[in-house]
Design a protein around this motif. Structure first.
Motif, PDB file in Angstrom:
ATOM      1  N   PHE A  49     -15.236   6.643  22.941  1.00 36.12           N
ATOM      2  CA  PHE A  49     -14.070   6.647  23.365  1.00 36.12           C
ATOM      3  C   PHE A  49     -13.223   7.846  22.523  1.00 36.12           C
ATOM      4  CE2 PHE A  49     -14.620   2.803  25.297  1.00 36.12           C
ATOM      5  CZ  PHE A  49     -15.174   2.201  24.448  1.00 36.12           C
ATOM      6  N   PRO A  50     -12.606   8.534  23.426  1.00 37.78           N
ATOM      7  CA  PRO A  50     -11.440   9.598  22.747  1.00 37.78           C
ATOM      8  C   PRO A  50     -10.437   8.966  22.089  1.00 37.78           C
ATOM      9  CG  PRO A  50     -11.053   9.282  25.285  1.00 37.78           C
ATOM     10  CD  PRO A  50     -11.932   8.524  24.853  1.00 37.78           C
ATOM     11  N   PRO A  51      -9.842   9.755  21.331  1.00 40.29           N
ATOM     12  CA  PRO A  51      -8.658   9.161  20.543  1.00 40.29           C
ATOM     13  C   PRO A  51      -7.539   8.543  21.395  1.00 40.29           C
ATOM     14  CG  PRO A  51      -8.759  11.613  19.913  1.00 40.29           C
ATOM     15  CD  PRO A  51      -9.814  11.018  20.821  1.00 40.29           C
ATOM     16  N   LEU A  52      -6.836   7.750  20.947  1.00 40.23           N
ATOM     17  CA  LEU A  52      -5.691   7.173  21.823  1.00 40.23           C
ATOM     18  C   LEU A  52      -4.535   8.169  21.618  1.00 40.23           C
ATOM     19  CD1 LEU A  52      -5.090   4.382  23.400  1.00 40.23           C
ATOM     20  CD2 LEU A  52      -3.815   3.709  21.286  1.00 40.23           C
ATOM     21  N   ARG A  53      -3.917   8.131  22.842  1.00 39.49           N
ATOM     22  CA  ARG A  53      -2.896   9.271  23.160  1.00 39.49           C
ATOM     23  C   ARG A  53      -1.828   8.394  22.271  1.00 39.49           C
ATOM     24  NH1 ARG A  53       1.138   9.338  26.808  1.00 39.49           N
ATOM     25  NH2 ARG A  53       0.417   7.784  28.186  1.00 39.49           N
ATOM     26  N   VAL A 407      -1.339  -1.687  20.387  1.00 40.79           N
ATOM     27  CA  VAL A 407      -0.639  -0.838  21.167  1.00 40.79           C
ATOM     28  C   VAL A 407       0.168  -1.630  22.036  1.00 40.79           C
ATOM     29  CG1 VAL A 407      -2.739  -0.683  22.733  1.00 40.79           C
ATOM     30  CG2 VAL A 407      -0.950   1.055  22.820  1.00 40.79           C
ATOM     31  N   PHE A 408      -0.364  -2.882  22.302  1.00 44.10           N
ATOM     32  CA  PHE A 408       0.569  -3.727  23.340  1.00 44.10           C
ATOM     33  C   PHE A 408       1.699  -4.185  22.882  1.00 44.10           C
ATOM     34  CE2 PHE A 408      -2.354  -3.698  26.755  1.00 44.10           C
ATOM     35  CZ  PHE A 408      -3.446  -3.682  26.296  1.00 44.10           C
ATOM     36  N   ASP A 411       4.108  -1.361  24.393  1.00 46.57           N
ATOM     37  CA  ASP A 411       3.834  -0.971  25.615  1.00 46.57           C
ATOM     38  C   ASP A 411       5.206  -0.726  26.587  1.00 46.57           C
ATOM     39  OD1 ASP A 411       2.321  -3.647  27.158  1.00 46.57           O
ATOM     40  OD2 ASP A 411       3.868  -3.411  25.927  1.00 46.57           O
TER      41      ASP A 411
ATOM     42  N   ARG B  45       0.574   4.986  36.067  1.00 45.54           N
ATOM     43  CA  ARG B  45       2.039   4.661  35.044  1.00 45.54           C
ATOM     44  C   ARG B  45       1.604   5.259  33.871  1.00 45.54           C
ATOM     45  NH1 ARG B  45       4.456  -0.271  33.578  1.00 45.54           N
ATOM     46  NH2 ARG B  45       6.376   0.482  33.237  1.00 45.54           N
ATOM     47  N   HIS B  46       2.225   6.305  33.293  1.00 44.14           N
ATOM     48  CA  HIS B  46       1.840   7.053  32.129  1.00 44.14           C
ATOM     49  C   HIS B  46       2.648   6.615  30.969  1.00 44.14           C
ATOM     50  CE1 HIS B  46      -1.542   8.954  33.924  1.00 44.14           C
ATOM     51  NE2 HIS B  46      -0.644   9.298  34.817  1.00 44.14           N
ATOM     52  N   ALA B  48       2.858   4.237  28.755  1.00 38.39           N
ATOM     53  CA  ALA B  48       2.393   3.775  27.413  1.00 38.39           C
ATOM     54  C   ALA B  48       0.849   4.157  27.751  1.00 38.39           C
ATOM     55  CB  ALA B  48       2.918   2.577  27.034  1.00 38.39           C
ATOM     56  N   PRO B  49       0.061   4.269  26.497  1.00 40.29           N
ATOM     57  CA  PRO B  49      -1.280   4.372  26.700  1.00 40.29           C
ATOM     58  C   PRO B  49      -2.107   3.047  26.899  1.00 40.29           C
ATOM     59  CG  PRO B  49      -0.659   4.736  24.380  1.00 40.29           C
ATOM     60  CD  PRO B  49       0.635   4.459  25.132  1.00 40.29           C
ATOM     61  N   VAL B  50      -1.766   2.485  28.017  1.00 41.52           N
ATOM     62  CA  VAL B  50      -2.349   1.218  28.169  1.00 41.52           C
ATOM     63  C   VAL B  50      -2.846   1.161  29.616  1.00 41.52           C
ATOM     64  CG1 VAL B  50      -1.153  -0.032  26.633  1.00 41.52           C
ATOM     65  CG2 VAL B  50      -0.205   0.005  28.662  1.00 41.52           C
ATOM     66  N   VAL B  51      -3.866   0.238  30.168  1.00 43.25           N
ATOM     67  CA  VAL B  51      -4.165  -0.088  31.462  1.00 43.25           C
ATOM     68  C   VAL B  51      -4.493  -1.533  31.653  1.00 43.25           C
ATOM     69  CG1 VAL B  51      -5.638   0.820  33.403  1.00 43.25           C
ATOM     70  CG2 VAL B  51      -5.480   2.091  31.193  1.00 43.25           C
ATOM     71  N   SER B 172      -6.080  -6.275  30.006  1.00 45.30           N
ATOM     72  CA  SER B 172      -5.650  -4.901  29.824  1.00 45.30           C
ATOM     73  C   SER B 172      -6.538  -4.480  28.551  1.00 45.30           C
ATOM     74  CB  SER B 172      -3.866  -4.988  29.528  1.00 45.30           C
ATOM     75  OG  SER B 172      -3.353  -5.563  30.515  1.00 45.30           O
ATOM     76  N   LEU B 173      -6.233  -3.060  28.360  1.00 43.53           N
ATOM     77  CA  LEU B 173      -7.053  -2.424  27.499  1.00 43.53           C
ATOM     78  C   LEU B 173      -6.187  -1.081  27.000  1.00 43.53           C
ATOM     79  CD1 LEU B 173     -10.940  -2.260  28.391  1.00 43.53           C
ATOM     80  CD2 LEU B 173      -9.891  -3.391  26.503  1.00 43.53           C
ATOM     81  N   PRO B 174      -6.298  -0.724  25.808  1.00 47.78           N
ATOM     82  CA  PRO B 174      -5.743   0.513  25.367  1.00 47.78           C
ATOM     83  C   PRO B 174      -6.571   1.515  26.136  1.00 47.78           C
ATOM     84  CG  PRO B 174      -6.748  -0.530  23.489  1.00 47.78           C
ATOM     85  CD  PRO B 174      -6.898  -1.449  24.623  1.00 47.78           C
ATOM     86  N   ASN B 176      -7.589   4.628  26.095  1.00 49.31           N
ATOM     87  CA  ASN B 176      -8.779   5.337  25.936  1.00 49.31           C
ATOM     88  C   ASN B 176     -10.099   4.543  26.032  1.00 49.31           C
ATOM     89  OD1 ASN B 176      -8.029   3.878  23.718  1.00 49.31           O
ATOM     90  ND2 ASN B 176      -9.242   5.056  22.139  1.00 49.31           N
ATOM     91  N   ARG B 177      -9.846   3.323  26.375  1.00 54.51           N
ATOM     92  CA  ARG B 177     -11.085   2.631  26.554  1.00 54.51           C
ATOM     93  C   ARG B 177     -11.357   2.052  27.952  1.00 54.51           C
ATOM     94  NH1 ARG B 177     -12.286   0.342  20.567  1.00 54.51           N
ATOM     95  NH2 ARG B 177     -10.483   1.614  19.596  1.00 54.51           N
ATOM     96  N   ASP B 273      -2.180   4.025  32.472  1.00 51.94           N
ATOM     97  CA  ASP B 273      -2.431   5.172  31.970  1.00 51.94           C
ATOM     98  C   ASP B 273      -3.801   5.575  32.245  1.00 51.94           C
ATOM     99  OD1 ASP B 273      -2.657   6.778  28.653  1.00 51.94           O
ATOM    100  OD2 ASP B 273      -1.928   7.859  30.492  1.00 51.94           O
TER     101      ASP B 273
END
Lengths: 716, 507
Positions: A49-53, A407-408, A411, B45-46, B48-51, B172-174, B176-177, B273
């Motif tokens: 995985f790339p780093p988290l934005r 991260v949540f 968000d 929807r950018h 926050a870095p979550v999906v 949901s996930l961060p 980048n995953r 995101d």
């Protein structure tokens, strides 16, 4: 009293700032073909995985208004909405013991009771017409008035918000409504087994006599007056005691000016609000059983008093509880749900609080037959985590889960503002969540073992089980600890007798003497030592329409036997205890049934009229024709005399019910006939709760026939 | 229209929808269908870095075969048990052990099927053998690995649900995953392994005990549906009847999966995101191997016309509750928006007529709510009222008050202000949905699966706005009629041995 915390207060079990990049460990098994169209399935362990934005933490603008109110503003232009919440330092922890429910009711009626200029209904229409809302609520340790509006309605809704916050009117009809709703909640509080387990667990752990552990009752709710609500509101709702957060499609400078101007005329002051009461140490460890026969599962809560978020050991405790019972990867779920198949719902948590100890709780549900087996498995898992270190894999899983989902906590912008308000409210440092993340990363296996040993004390756990012990298979006390029974009976509201003074008591005596004369004299009354009486009781059609044939027997002073033909029921009472019997079964008189029969005995005609010579009874005149008779046991009845004849013509009293407050009853006595020198009514009309219920006709009456106690005691 | 999901009490959210909102939103949406029929909707929807991800399978408990109620729900549980590579320590050995379980079970069933001629000793032996086979297979399991992978990677809100109409999987996930979701979701539908099936049957039974047998409201709802529907599978509980649950077999779940989990019957929504081009690439890479299969057959059982009013009593030593249901057409009916409007008029917020009358003024109910589409929408269903009498008041009183209110409602057309308020709330609801990835993903997938177009998320509001006072009156008069009514209520069981049916004493 446990309640959900104020809206938007996030009990931050996990949160953090930016996450360090985490990449999957290198794959150990033989790599499959590159294209998944080939035979080997892709492995998640191969993923990189790339780093988290990085998350941009938005800036919250903070001010203090001239009147002392703190203001926090956060811009969010994604959608054309505005939200706001005024956080007030108050809570039901400040309820007085005889008026539990005061804070809750205040929280309800601030909004529903309308403002000085608008009724609640007018506010409802105004707000709902523009799909906006203004709401109020008071919980355990916080209160709020909040609003939500379309950007174009900002000014209008801010105006309503300000009025509700600063000038609630507490109109009486909404107080009545609130009482109806709260009493309804009390009446229903035993209907849901999981709710019962949660409530009893919290109440026992904190202590049922403390603000954290006590519950509202009918008596405490019904005592609350409009003045009480107004006083409570006044004490806690003042600018210096409020943090106001507003976020959404706004402009900071403009909104600040708007709010300053809006609240410029609100400058009330009060002394600073006291500290919330402290939560005590655990008061009653042990095993407790609440019997509920209408369930096929046992619902349980097992645990002890916990700690606060800012405790040094909190992060390690979270990890420990997570490994024990925090999700599908946890020990309790794997064992009790997945391996044993004994539960759908099972878990454990270290639920801390901001300013007082929270709790550690293992909760779930298992079929009745598996109750003891499940409790045993839980005991073993608690012992295991206290005696040996968790595995490296378990630790990593718990930490990854907590850290990767942080991260949540960031968000939405709303969460950022809510967190800030909460930290301010409880005096936590603004970077608490970042500190928490760092501490989480540092937790070791040794830490987990240490905190499990130091903080979990299974010998002092409180175990609450709600279910049907008939189906347990093995009795609950086979686990070793004695079992205390929880009485779920909802206390009835006891009516209170009017206070009498020397004059009214004297007058009461005279009134009763008049009634005695009118029926034939105290002498003939007292001469009656036993009776056999039969009745026809015709119930109103709206209440069922039955015709019941009843025979009562009485031997002085308090031996009573009642036999009804249809439905076939017999009852005996000696004044203190007794039994009932039907073709379907029999049992001791208890609870509401006992109360009802004791009430019958209290109001027995030949004794009621001689109340001035029965020890423990008080005879008090309420007016020129009404006397209230009460006894030390709490029984009360009001007797109304006919103004001309002095004959007793109306009897008023309350009857206890299985659930809900007692119901008022009225008997009208007519058609007096003389028996052994005493005038006795032959026709009695009974009304219940204001509606006619039944008509009673005396069909036979024999006094002093020498009936023996054995006859009354003989079972059918 | 079940999918609309307008809250019964819309106390929050004041939002206004600019007229170009759909156009604005459309710019953020990408859709594509793979060759096998699997449909994807990606919305950006950018903030926050979550999906958030939402998989909607257009098959639910209504599709359970007769005698196998609960199988759709059972498969939902199985979908977390892993695959040939996830959740096992040795697949070839495990496969043998799993087949061995089925072989013993087949012999057990064969013996049982002899009915009165069955040999009970042999059954006892076979049951012990079955248990041993189950225990042996257990040794090859890596417990809950599938879920563990999602959770340790930051999965949030991981859950699934089976309703009458659908089965849905979401989390949901961060951001980048994202690729993890593509891998895990595709694998679970490509190579599902139904491990720990019989243990999970016990868990599902525990769930039934919790949701129905030990919950007065659960009992009430179950009986309402079972009474209202004589023939149609909407009569069955989503979790299945207990006697069906305990007889479900692995092969049943596999058959259900093969028939219903076909790509053309599945919609996947991804919101947050996300880069749509990346999503498309990953969708093709991971989901192409899913073979195209024909759509399952449509359900042809139609509920016959209700012969008259029905009543069901559920004994419960708890406080009273009553549900009143009227038959109504499916969500594709042109009158569907009218039912939604009626529900908003009657039970939204504090201006809802039910609340004003029964709760606020008469104070005879604690709760008085309406639900426009119950419990599913794909087929003709129910418009339901739920009432909870306040202390000292009865089901009869509440029923009478509801009847009187409906009588007045049918007699007098609603005024313009009321309709305007409803429209205002409906518009507001749409924007509320836009600020929540998970909610949006659910809506997009649901609308597409139900109507073939995610834009219905917005156009459904236009449908609501076109409803007139005449429509409301016509539909109320046509459908809120006694012969179509089913009443189910909780009642205290008759008192055993209560002394003196009459209260109070006699002198």
């Amino acid at each position: 009293m446990k309640k959900t915390l104020v809206t938007l207060l996030i009990a931050a079990a996990s949160a953090a700032a930016q996450l360090p990049p985490v990449s999957a460990p290198p794959h150990k098994r033989a790599a499959g073909a590159a294209r998944p169209a080939a035979a080997a399935a892709p492995s998640y362990q191969d993923l990189k995985f790339p780093p988290l934005r990085p998350i941009q933490i938005p800036k919250v603008a903070a001010f203090t208004l001239p009147n002392g109110m703190k203001l926090y503003l956060l811009e969010d232009h994604e959608l054309p909405i505005i939200h706001g919440v005024a956080q007030v330092r108050t809570g039901n922890l400040f309820d007085p013991a005889d008026k539990i429910g005061l804070a809750t009711m205040t929280g309800m009626v601030i909004r529903t009771g309308g403002t000085r200029t608008k009724t609640g209904e007018q506010l409802d229409e105004q707000l709902e017409n523009i799909a906006a809302s203004v709401e109020s609520d008071i919980g355990e340790s916080g209160g709020s008035v909040s609003f939500s509006a379309l950007k174009e309605n900002t000014d209008e809704v801010l105006g309503v918000f300000k009025d509700v916050l600063t000038a609630p009117e507490f109109r009486p009809d909404k107080i009545t409504l609130a009482k109806t709703q709260l009493n309804g909640g009390i009446a229903r509080r035993n209907d849901d087994a999981r709710g019962v387990a949660e409530r009893e667990f919290a109440d026992i752990v904190y202590g049922k006599d403390t603000p954290y552990g006590w519950d509202m009752e009918y008596a405490t709710v019904n005592r609350i007056t409009r003045a009480d609500l107004q006083d409570f509101y006044k004490r806690y709702f003042f600018p210096a005691n409020i943090e106001l957060g507003v976020w959404g499609d706004l402009d900071t400078a403009g909104m600040k000016a708007k709010i300053e101007k809006l609240f410029s005329d609100w400058a009330v002051e009060q002394p600073p609000v006291p500290e919330f009461p402290k939560a005590g140490g655990q008061t009653a460890p042990g095993t407790y059983l609440a019997v509920k026969k209408d369930v096929t599962q046992t619902f349980f809560s097992i645990g002890q008093l916990g700690g606060e978020f800012k405790d040094k050991d909190y992060p390690a405790l979270v990890i420990m509880a997570d490994i024990l019972g925090g999700g599908f990867r946890s020990r309790l779920v794997e064992r009790v749900r997945t391996k044993m198949g004994n539960a759908y719902d099972i878990g454990a948590g270290w639920d801390a609080n901001y300013d007082h100890p929270g709790w550690f709780e293992i909760s779930g549900g298992t079929k009745s037959l598996s109750t003891v087996e499940t409790f045993q498995a839980i005991q073993e898992e608690v012992d295991r985590i206290r005696t040996s270190e968790v595995t490296e894999e378990e630790l990593k899983t718990a930490k990854d889960t907590a850290l990767n989902s942080l991260v949540f906590a960031y968000d939405t912008r709303a969460k950022t503002l809510a967190r800030m308000l909460t930290y301010e409210y409880y005096g936590y440092p603004p970077d608490f969540i970042e500190q928490y993340q760092k501490a989480l990363e540092a937790v070791t296996r040794a830490d987990v073992l240490r905190v499990a040993k130091e903080h979990l004390n299974p010998a002092a756990f409180t175990t609450v089980a709600v279910g049907n012990p008939d189906d347990f298979g093995r009795p609950l006390d086979s686990l070793g600890a004695p079992v205390h029974m929880i009485d779920l009976t909802i206390p009835q509201e006891t009516p209170e007798a009017a206070k009498g003074d020397a004059a009214s008591l004297e007058k009461g005596k005279r009134l009763l003497a008049r009634a005695q004369q009118a029926v034939g004299g105290a002498g003939p009354l007292a001469a009656v030592k036993d009776y056999i009486r039969s009745y026809d009781l015709q119930v109103e059609p709206s209440a069922g329409g039955m015709l019941m044939k009843e025979t009562d027997r009485w031997i002085a002073p308090t031996y009573f036997r009642q036999d009804i033909a249809l439905p076939k029921i017999s009852v005996f009472c000696d004044g203190k205890a007794g039994w009932f019997a039907t073709p379907q079964g029999s049992g001791p008189l208890a609870g509401v049934q006992l109360k009802q029969v004791q009430g019958d005995l209290f109001r027995l005609y030949f004794r009621l009229l001689l109340s001035d010579r029965i020890a423990g009874r008080t005879v008090n005149a309420l007016d020129d024709n009404t006397v209230e008779i009460s006894d030390t046991g709490g029984a009360i009845a009001r007797l109304e005399l006919n103004a001309e004849t002095g004959l007793p013509q109306r009897l008023l009293y309350e009857v206890a019910r299985a659930s809900g407050p007692p119901i008022p009853n009225e008997e009208v006595w007519a058609d007096f006939q003389e028996i052994a020198g005493v005038k006795v009514p032959r026709k009695i009309t009974i009304a219940q709760g204001g509606r006619k219920f039944a008509e009673v006709k005396l069909t036979g009456c024999k006094v002093n026939s020498g009936i023996q106690l054995q006859e009354l005691q003989k079972r059918p | 229209m079940r999918a609309l999901r307008l809250c019964a009490i819309l106390l929050t959210a004041a939002i206004c929808l600019p007229s170009q909102d759909l156009k604005e939103f459309e710019k953020k949406v990408t859709e594509f269908t793979l060759a096998n029929g699997l449909h994807f909707i990606v919305a950006e929807r950018h903030e926050a870095p979550v999906v958030s991800f939402h998989t909607y399978v257009n098959a639910g408990s209504v599709d359970d075969p007769s005698g196998e109620t609960g199988i759709a729900h059972m498969f939902e549980h199985m979908a977390f048990k892993g695959t040939e590579t996830i959740g096992t320590v040795d697949w070839p050995s495990e496969k043998k052990a799993l087949d061995a379980i089925e072989e013993v079970y087949d012999r057990l069933d064969a013996e049982r099927n002899k009915g009165p001629k069955a040999d009970t000793t042999r059954i006892g032996v076979l049951q012990a053998q079955l248990q041993m086979a189950i225990d042996s297979a257990e040794a090859y399991v890596e417990p809950n690995e599938y879920l563990r992978v999602i959770e340790t990677n930051g999965g949030s809100g991981v859950n699934a649900g089976t309703s009458l109409d659908s089965t849905e999987y979401y989390y949901s996930l961060p951001s980048n995953r994202i690729e993890l979701w593509f891998l895990m979701e595709s694998q679970r539908f490509l190579h599902p392994v139904f491990r720990e099936f019989y243990k999970e049957r016990d868990v599902v039974l525990e769930e039934y005990r919790m949701r129905v047998e030990s919950d007065p409201e659960g009992k009430l709802t179950q009986d309402l549906l079972a009474t209202a529907f004589a023939a149609h599978p909407y009569r069955n509980p989503s979790g299945g009847w207990p006697s069906d649950i305990v007889n479900l077999r692995r092969a049943d779940a596999k058959a259900f999966f093969d028939e219903y989990y076909v790509p053309a019957n599945i919609t996947m929504a991804i919101v947050g995101d996300v880069n749509p081009a990346d999503a498309k690439r990953m969708a093709e890479r991971y989901f192409t191997p899913l073979p195209a299969r024909p759509l399952p057959p449509l359900l042809h059982t139609v509920e016959p016309p209700q012969p008259g009013p029905k009543t069901a009593v559920v004994d419960s030593p708890t406080q009273p509750m009553v549900a009143i249901a009227y038959k109504r057409p499916d969500q594709y009916s042109k009158d569907d928006p009218v039912f939604d409007v009626i529900s908003l008029i009657l039970s939204s917020g504090r201006t809802g007529l039910l609340y004003k009358d029964l709760v606020q003024e008469k104070k005879i109910a604690l709760v008085a709510q309406a639900s426009a589409t119950f419990a599913g929408g794909r087929y003709p269903n129910l418009f339901v009222f739920f009432l909870a009498p306040s202390v000292g008041h009865t089901v009869d009183e509440d029923l009478k008050a509801l009847d009187d209110l409906l009588g007045r409602f049918k007699a007098r057309k609603v005024d313009a202000e009321t309709l305007a308020r409803v429209r205002s709330k409906a518009r507001a609801e749409v924007i509320r949905r836009l600020d929540n990835n998970a909610g949006l993903a659910e809506m997009l997938a649901t609308y597409y699966a139900s109507y073939g177009d995610w834009r219905k998320l917005f156009t459904s509001i236009d449908d609501l706005n076109r409803v007139t006072a005449d429509d409301v009156q016509r539909v109320a008069r046509q459908y809120f009629v006694l012969p179509s009514r089913t009443v189910a209520y909780l009642a205290q069981p008759g008192p055993v041995g209560t002394p003196a049916g009459a209260p109070g004493g006699r002198p």
